[in-house]
Design a protein around this motif. Structure first.
Motif, PDB file in Angstrom:
ATOM      1  N   GLY A 333     -84.161   2.186   5.702  1.00 31.54           N
ATOM      2  CA  GLY A 333     -83.327   3.337   5.402  1.00 31.54           C
ATOM      3  C   GLY A 333     -83.929   4.642   5.897  1.00 31.54           C
ATOM      4  O   GLY A 333     -83.205   5.628   6.103  1.00 31.54           O
ATOM      5  N   LEU A 334     -85.249   4.662   6.085  1.00 33.26           N
ATOM      6  CA  LEU A 334     -85.903   5.864   6.600  1.00 33.26           C
ATOM      7  C   LEU A 334     -85.837   5.944   8.121  1.00 33.26           C
ATOM      8  O   LEU A 334     -86.055   7.014   8.701  1.00 33.26           O
ATOM      9  N   ALA A 335     -85.531   4.819   8.777  1.00 28.37           N
ATOM     10  CA  ALA A 335     -85.515   4.772  10.240  1.00 28.37           C
ATOM     11  C   ALA A 335     -84.534   5.767  10.856  1.00 28.37           C
ATOM     12  O   ALA A 335     -84.879   6.445  11.835  1.00 28.37           O
ATOM     13  N   PRO A 336     -83.281   5.896  10.346  1.00 28.20           N
ATOM     14  CA  PRO A 336     -82.369   6.872  10.962  1.00 28.20           C
ATOM     15  C   PRO A 336     -82.920   8.297  10.973  1.00 28.20           C
ATOM     16  O   PRO A 336     -82.675   9.054  11.920  1.00 28.20           O
ATOM     17  N   GLY A 337     -83.667   8.665   9.923  1.00 26.49           N
ATOM     18  CA  GLY A 337     -84.249   9.996   9.896  1.00 26.49           C
ATOM     19  C   GLY A 337     -85.268  10.192  11.004  1.00 26.49           C
ATOM     20  O   GLY A 337     -85.269  11.218  11.710  1.00 26.49           O
ATOM     21  N   LEU A 338     -86.164   9.214  11.179  1.00 25.99           N
ATOM     22  CA  LEU A 338     -87.148   9.293  12.250  1.00 25.99           C
ATOM     23  C   LEU A 338     -86.484   9.289  13.618  1.00 25.99           C
ATOM     24  O   LEU A 338     -86.863  10.048  14.519  1.00 25.99           O
TER      25      LEU A 338
END
Length: 360
Positions: A333-338
């Motif tokens: 879920g943090l991947a899109p932010g990165l």
């Protein structure tokens, strides 16, 4: 061809960046929403009785809830078996459709407090933001579009970096910030590709299916559903009826009858040793007055597509493998932010030159 795909990838990423970041971050929270709620509000969600204490009959639990909350009527009951969690009770005020939630100890009937509007709970707030951006059906359509864009971004990114095995996990720390961002963008994108496709597809499917269902009704539903007396008169017979039909059936949720639709809708899980099964895949419907079985769906004998759709829930939320799968899904879920941050770093100089050349 590669240049056009890169341009499409860049523009889609810039257009959908903020939306995908919000969906990803809220999804990471929802993976651990039960753990977070138990930690922040243990006195609300945790039962005071022993986990193995005998449950009170549903009719008695319902009578307690209705006696304590005369301005509400009961819509659904979510049962937790062999867990520290209290049951969840769903209610609406008389003459309204605003869903509220109440936590009830199944062995004592003790409620955790007055009903709370579902949107005021941690789970309800994050679910609304995650699925609808607080915009109901319109928001659900928008998040479905974002999910489809996420799939296109994942596939186009894979095409652009299809020779990823040569240098996918190379991070050039001593180079410029743009080169490092390029390496990180490629590494995160390729590493998270399977989960990106999975989360994007399941999310898009749920939202699109909901929208299609909403706009394909060929009948008008009442604006407010109403109740009637003695609708719970035979509710205690339901677990035995379900057990007789499917031995070992887990009776997990019951949606209560209304004056407009006098049926009990039961959702649960048949005893199938499969990690990718939801708690609600097998359902039984009973007439509230006669207890005649009007519908039965046994997931074990359902078609392949029904089984796949049922697996979407554990696969989307990552709760099938305990703490390990939850951590992996949370990181996904943090991947899109990165990807959004590094993608903006990569795309901004080229887009700036493009606009400058056009304006000159």
């Amino acid at each position: 061809m590669r240049k056009k795909i890169w341009q499409l990838h860049s523009w889609l990423g810039l257009i959908a960046a903020l939306g995908l970041v919000l969906i990803g971050l809220t999804g990471s929270v929802l993976v651990f929403h039960r753990d977070i709620t138990r930690t922040l509000n243990p006195e609300i969600v945790n039962r005071t009785s022993a986990v193995d204490a005998e449950r009170l009959p549903l009719s008695q639990l319902i009578a307690n809830v209705e006696s304590d909350n005369p301005d509400f009527w009961l819509r659904g009951w979510l049962l937790y078996h062999g867990e520290e969690a209290r049951d969840k009770v769903y209610l609406t005020p008389h003459g309204a459709e605003e869903w509220h939630i109440l936590h009830v100890d199944p062995a004592t009937g003790e409620a955790s407090g007055p009903p709370v509007h579902l949107h005021d709970t941690l789970y309800g707030w994050f679910v609304d933001l995650h699925y609808t951006f607080f915009a109901d059906d319109i928001g659900m359509a928008i998040t479905a579009i974002f999910a489809l864009i996420f799939i296109l971004l994942s596939l186009s990114g894979f095409y652009l970096h299809r020779n990823f095995f040569k240098s996918v996990f190379r991070l050039r720390w001593g180079q410029s910030w743009r080169i490092f961002s390029s390496d990180l963008h490629k590494a995160v994108g390729i590493a998270s590709l399977p989960l990106n496709l999975l989360l994007g597809f399941t999310g898009a499917y749920w939202n699109i299916a909901h929208i299609v269902e909403e706009f394909s009704h060929d009948h008008e539903e009442p604006e407010v559903w109403t109740t009637y007396e003695n609708r719970f008169e035979r509710i205690d017979e339901l677990p035995a009826l379900a057990e007789a039909q499917w031995p070992g059936y887990a009776f997990n949720y019951v949606y209560m009858p209304t004056a407009e639709d006098r049926q009990f809708y039961i959702f649960g899980q048949t005893p199938e040793n499969h990690p990718f099964r939801s708690r609600y895949g097998s359902s039984l419907w009973f007439n509230a007055d006669t207890l005649e079985n009007t519908y039965a769906k046994d997931l074990r004998t359902s078609g392949w597509w029904s089984r796949i759709v049922d697996a979407f829930e554990p696969l989307h939320f990552g709760d099938f493998g305990g703490l390990v799968s939850k951590i992996i899904w949370c990181l996904a879920g943090l991947a899109p932010g990165l990807l959004a941050c590094t993608g903006i770093v990569l795309a901004s100089p080229r887009l700036a030159r493009r606009f400058k050349s056009r304006s000159s």
